[in-house]
Design an enzyme around this catalytic site. Structure first.
Site, PDB file in Angstrom:
ATOM      1  N   TYR A 139       0.984  -1.480   0.139  1.00 40.79           N
ATOM      2  CA  TYR A 139      -0.333  -0.478   0.465  1.00 40.79           C
ATOM      3  C   TYR A 139       1.025   1.260  -0.242  1.00 40.79           C
ATOM      4  O   TYR A 139       0.693   1.831  -1.096  1.00 40.79           O
ATOM      5  CB  TYR A 139      -1.278  -0.351   1.426  1.00 40.79           C
ATOM      6  CG  TYR A 139      -1.839   1.594   1.403  1.00 40.79           C
ATOM      7  CD1 TYR A 139      -2.109   1.831   0.403  1.00 40.79           C
ATOM      8  CD2 TYR A 139      -1.083   2.297   2.992  1.00 40.79           C
ATOM      9  CE1 TYR A 139      -3.174   3.081   0.840  1.00 40.79           C
ATOM     10  CE2 TYR A 139      -2.082   3.362   2.710  1.00 40.79           C
ATOM     11  CZ  TYR A 139      -2.974   3.558   2.140  1.00 40.79           C
ATOM     12  OH  TYR A 139      -3.564   5.052   1.959  1.00 40.79           O
ATOM     13  N   LYS A 143       1.356   4.360  -3.208  1.00 42.06           N
ATOM     14  CA  LYS A 143       1.282   5.729  -2.809  1.00 42.06           C
ATOM     15  C   LYS A 143       2.590   6.233  -3.114  1.00 42.06           C
ATOM     16  O   LYS A 143       3.049   7.859  -3.652  1.00 42.06           O
ATOM     17  CB  LYS A 143       0.846   5.614  -1.690  1.00 42.06           C
ATOM     18  CG  LYS A 143      -0.401   5.502  -1.289  1.00 42.06           C
ATOM     19  CD  LYS A 143      -1.296   5.695  -2.065  1.00 42.06           C
ATOM     20  CE  LYS A 143      -3.704   6.103  -1.705  1.00 42.06           C
ATOM     21  NZ  LYS A 143      -4.217   7.196  -1.905  1.00 42.06           N
TER      22      LYS A 143
END
Ligand code: UDP
Length: 327
Positions: A139, A143
């Site tokens: 995750y 990003k």
């Protein structure tokens, strides 16, 4: 401004869209409703159910858009470890398509939801924007990859963009707040216990190297967070990519959060100690100095009791709409 808001049916996106509309902006929301709620979309927004990867180009092709606020993303750390391919596809892949759609149609003002997870396990707190980035899960890695992609579009294609690195967002704005089908976040789960929709809160570890042994996080009120998006949108400059951490600057342990929720709700809230959750850093606290100084940000709801009180008011009033009530 005429704005495309991706992920505007989600928690952060719906609160920001509501406030943007109140400030007179014209908001088009693009959301695939995979995790968002159709009824969280503000009545005055135009809503398009669709995919960022394939539909953003068509929407921007209509013309007249001034900027994009990109919230749409997969955002569960544990899930990202199990299904990294979906995170690279839905976060990085979709954002690359969005950037190309923006370039094609000449929309170059962008605000992006980045995250404290880009830093990984911190060397020191509070975490400033110059802290090394070493995400510990896919995750955070996706990003961070997007932050880099955006930066290169700013350099090469004159985009003006801001990546906002959120710490732990909580609270609500009146009747707009957190109501996920699958809830993993601490404050909404504790409030579901207070409502009687869950039996107890499991505290993930009490043997962390912190004063009471539970993890410390920095909770930021959703309305303060939304204000930062508006400031970023209004001050983006072509050729420039800025990164700001957004938190309150204060850390609270899981036990302190549970106690605050007990005080605010007046409910007992049974708690048990459970094993540590994989991938959790012991402590995350933001330094918000840069956002305060350079963005002119003025967070006003930094007290944890205020954050919990607003979240509780929202949660209590959800009634039949609460996904946790149907679980
Ligand atoms: N946490 C917990 N029990 C839960 C959910 C979360 O003890 O049921 C802890 C978690 O380990 C972390 C903190 O609460 O230390 C905040 O977790 P959350 O999932 O809300 O946000 P994160 O910090 O992962 O972004």
């Amino acid at each position: 401004m005429k704005l495309l808001v991706t992920g505007g049916a989600g928690y952060v996106g719906s609160v920001c869209s509501t406030i943007l509309i109140e400030r007179g902006h014209d908001v088009t929301i693009l959301d695939n409703l995979s995790t968002g709620n159709r009824d969280a979309v503000p009545a005055q927004a135009r809503f398009i159910e669709g995919e960022v990867a394939t539909d953003a180009s068509t929407v921007l092709g209509e013309g007249g858009f001034d900027a994009v606020i990109h919230f749409a993303a997969r955002s569960l750390v544990g899930e990202s470890v199990e299904k990294p391919e979906e995170y690279w596809r839905d976060n990085v892949g979709a954002t690359l398509a969005l950037l190309e759609a923006m370039r094609t149609h000449g929309v170059k003002n962008l605000v992006f939801s980045s995250t404290a997870a880009t830093y990984g396990e911190p060397d020191e707190v509070p975490i400033t924007e110059t802290h090394p980035t070493a995400p510990t899960n896919p995750y955070g890695a996706t990003k961070l990859a997007i932050d880099h992609a955006i930066r290169s579009y700013c350099v090469a294609h004159d985009f003006g963009a801001t990546s906002l690195r959120y710490f732990n967002v909580a609270g609500a704005y009146g009747q707009v707040g957190e109501n996920r089908v699958i809830e993993t976040h601490l404050i909404p789960i504790i409030l579901q216990v207070a409502l009687g929709h869950r039996e107890k809160i499991s505290i993930y570890g009490d043997d962390w190297p912190t004063p009471d042994g539970t993890c410390i996080r920095d909770y930021i009120h959703i309305v303060d967070l939304a204000e930062a998006h508006i400031l970023a949108l209004e001050s983006n400059k072509p050729g420039t990519h800025r990164i700001f951490n957004l938190g309150s600057g204060d850390g609270y342990s899981v036990k302190e959060v549970v106690d605050t929720c007990r005080k605010v709700t007046g409910h007992e809230i049974p708690a048990e100690i459970a094993p540590r959750r994989a991938g959790d850093p012991a402590q995350l606290i933001a330094s918000c100095e840069k956002a305060i100084k350079e963005l002119g940000w003025n967070p006003e709801r930094t007290d944890l009791s205020t954050i919990v009180a607003d979240a509780w008011e929202f949660t209590k009033n959800l009634g039949d709409k609460a996904h946790s009530a149907k679980a």
